[in-house]
Motif scaffolding. Structure first.
Motif, PDB file in Angstrom:
ATOM      1  N   ALA A 287       0.887  -1.163   0.008  1.00 52.05           N
ATOM      2  CA  ALA A 287       0.154  -0.052   0.039  1.00 52.05           C
ATOM      3  C   ALA A 287       0.742   1.376  -0.016  1.00 52.05           C
ATOM      4  CB  ALA A 287      -0.887  -0.065   1.196  1.00 52.05           C
ATOM      5  N   ALA A 288       1.925   1.194   0.792  1.00 54.05           N
ATOM      6  CA  ALA A 288       2.953   2.562   0.855  1.00 54.05           C
ATOM      7  C   ALA A 288       3.607   2.481  -0.543  1.00 54.05           C
ATOM      8  CB  ALA A 288       3.798   2.309   1.701  1.00 54.05           C
ATOM      9  N   LEU A 289       3.731   1.621  -1.597  1.00 56.87           N
ATOM     10  CA  LEU A 289       4.287   2.017  -2.609  1.00 56.87           C
ATOM     11  C   LEU A 289       3.356   2.075  -3.751  1.00 56.87           C
ATOM     12  CD1 LEU A 289       6.726  -1.235  -2.337  1.00 56.87           C
ATOM     13  CD2 LEU A 289       7.330   1.114  -2.620  1.00 56.87           C
ATOM     14  N   ARG A 290       2.090   2.455  -3.525  1.00 55.33           N
ATOM     15  CA  ARG A 290       1.171   2.467  -4.391  1.00 55.33           C
ATOM     16  C   ARG A 290       1.382   3.757  -5.390  1.00 55.33           C
ATOM     17  NH1 ARG A 290      -5.177   2.528  -2.653  1.00 55.33           N
ATOM     18  NH2 ARG A 290      -4.613   0.377  -2.374  1.00 55.33           N
ATOM     19  N   ALA A 291       2.036   4.955  -4.797  1.00 57.84           N
ATOM     20  CA  ALA A 291       2.236   5.981  -5.565  1.00 57.84           C
ATOM     21  C   ALA A 291       3.571   5.988  -6.292  1.00 57.84           C
ATOM     22  CB  ALA A 291       2.300   7.259  -4.780  1.00 57.84           C
ATOM     23  N   GLU A 292       4.412   4.825  -5.986  1.00 61.02           N
ATOM     24  CA  GLU A 292       5.573   4.534  -6.770  1.00 61.02           C
ATOM     25  C   GLU A 292       5.513   3.856  -8.237  1.00 61.02           C
ATOM     26  OE1 GLU A 292       7.987   6.333  -5.662  1.00 61.02           O
ATOM     27  OE2 GLU A 292       7.400   6.416  -3.302  1.00 61.02           O
TER      28      GLU A 292
END
Length: 430
Positions: free
Chosen positions: A293-298
């Motif tokens: 979830a923390a990597l969704r914008a990457e």
């Protein structure tokens, strides 16, 4: 790998055979009974559970026999008496089973599996049923959270080295059911028709005298549409070498260590600058649903997940139990503090808004459903009748689609990864 022998007596627990021997001796073993599988609560922080492993359970029950070798073992160790040995020698389940189909959501108290038969023939199934449902449902529940967090980006299951060899195959199946795109487990691919994927490990890079030689060997064998592992030494140099060797049509690069978010961003910028605009970025290395979830914008195109999925991402069991709820048509229930059960054979109806959003799960006495609402849906389906598996049960692909639809039906709060109450309440009727 050899097929797991679903008929082995090792799938029966010693205490089940102790109960069986005693019940056969006093004549209660043939009393008609109902057992139910349910979970008293969801793992901490979870808002829903995913049913998985049912198809494996049904296959195992259909094949459940005590072989001569297993009977000899029981006899030599005095686990049971001669009368019980004779009964086990002829064992074949002849009852009925209803349950939640695979890919269905469950909540506290949901009657996930209902087993009807004599006490004797149903009680010996407890450990086998729970071992499969608890493991597979734990994996599927974690995998579903990861798939939701990935927001459409594919996830590769790669946890075979982090669990028991048989559990690895079951975990790959459960993860695929819950939305993972592929697995690295070849036995799961053979047994269940799941697409398999895999690339090289660091050992292959270290085998060669330098990174370029390793990349050239991989390209020569696999072609340019392969995935290069670029973080063995220096990621920036690795990407430059990979594109120089493979050209701008390189399929993907994989980053397996470090702070993968910023590293993926830099990798994307470098690949674009080198003309490899279509080269995908795959990240792996101790990922779970929160990391995904923390990597969704990457600029990440796919994930590789191992340890966290095969161990249920902190909840390695679904905490399901197999409880006797009816004897001779009479409800029975356990009253122990914090381990209470509700007597009587039950079924469930899931209620929805007109929009399709689920609002509650109504658990009612079997045969006495509540007054139907306009968007009610019975949850259980017939699975076994007279000991025979019913025709046209859902396939693995059917179960994947069922889960996708079920997750869409949850209120938006139900998909949060933060702590909270179950996504929809369970309501018991008398």
């Amino acid at each position: 790998m050899a097929e797991q022998n679903a008929s082995t007596a090792l799938l029966t627990d010693h205490y089940e055979l102790t109960m069986l021997s005693s019940a056969l001796a006093d004549g209660t073993g043939e009393r008609p009974c109902v057992f139910e599988v349910f979970a008293r609560k969801l793992p901490d922080g979870r808002r829903y559970g995913v049913v998985a492993g049912t198809a494996r359970v049904l296959d195992a029950i259909a094949d459940f026999r005590f072989t001569d070798a297993e009977l000899a073992q029981l006899e030599s160790t005095d686990v049971v008496d001669d009368a019980t040995l004779a009964w086990l020698a002829d064992y074949e389940f002849s009852g009925d089973i209803d349950g939640y189909p695979e890919g269905e959501l469950y909540f506290p108290g949901s009657p996930i599996l209902t087993v009807r038969g004599s006490f004797a023939e149903a009680v010996v199934l407890e450990t086998m049923v729970l071992s499969m449902l608890n493991h597979d449902s734990a994996v599927a529940s974690a995998a579903a959270r990861m798939s939701s967090a990935a927001h459409g980006r594919p996830i590769i299951e790669m946890g075979g080295r982090r669990t028991h060899e048989y559990a690895a195959v079951a975990a790959a199946r459960a993860a695929y059911l819950a939305g993972f795109a592929t697995t690295s487990n070849l036995e799961a691919g053979r047994r269940y028709g799941i697409s398999t994927r895999g690339t090289v490990a660091h050992a292959f890079i270290l085998l060669h005298d330098n990174e370029e030689e390793a990349f050239r060997a991989q390209i020569a064998k696999m072609g340019t549409d392969t995935t290069m592992l670029v973080d063995t030494y220096d990621i920036t140099a690795g990407i430059e070498t990979a594109v120089r060797v493979a050209g701008p049509d390189l399929g993907a690069v994989r980053i397996d260590s470090g702070d993968v978010g910023p590293l993926a961003r830099k990798a994307r910028e470098q690949l674009d600058a080198l003309g490899a605009k279509d080269t995908r970025i795959v990240v792996s290395g101790d990922l779970d649903e929160h990391a995904i979830a923390a990597l969704r914008a990457e600029p990440v195109d796919a994930y590789g997940v191992g340890t966290s999925v095969v161990t249920g991402s902190g909840a390695p069991t679904a905490a399901m139990v197999y409880k006797l709820v009816e004897v001779d048509g009479r409800p029975v229930a356990k009253r122990s503090t914090h381990k209470e059960s509700r007597g009587g054979c039950k079924a469930a109806v899931r209620r929805h808004k007109e929009t399709g959003t689920a609002i509650e799960e109504v658990i009612h006495p079997a045969g006495s459903p509540p007054d139907p609402g306009p968007h009610d849906r019975p949850v259980q389906i017939p699975m076994v009748r007279g000991g025979q598996t019913v025709d046209d049960l859902p396939t693995l692909e059917d179960s994947r689609q069922r889960l996708r639809k079920a997750l869409v039906s949850l209120p938006w709060e139900g998909l949060k990864l933060s702590h909270g109450e179950p996504a929809i309440p369970t309501v018991f009727t008398q």
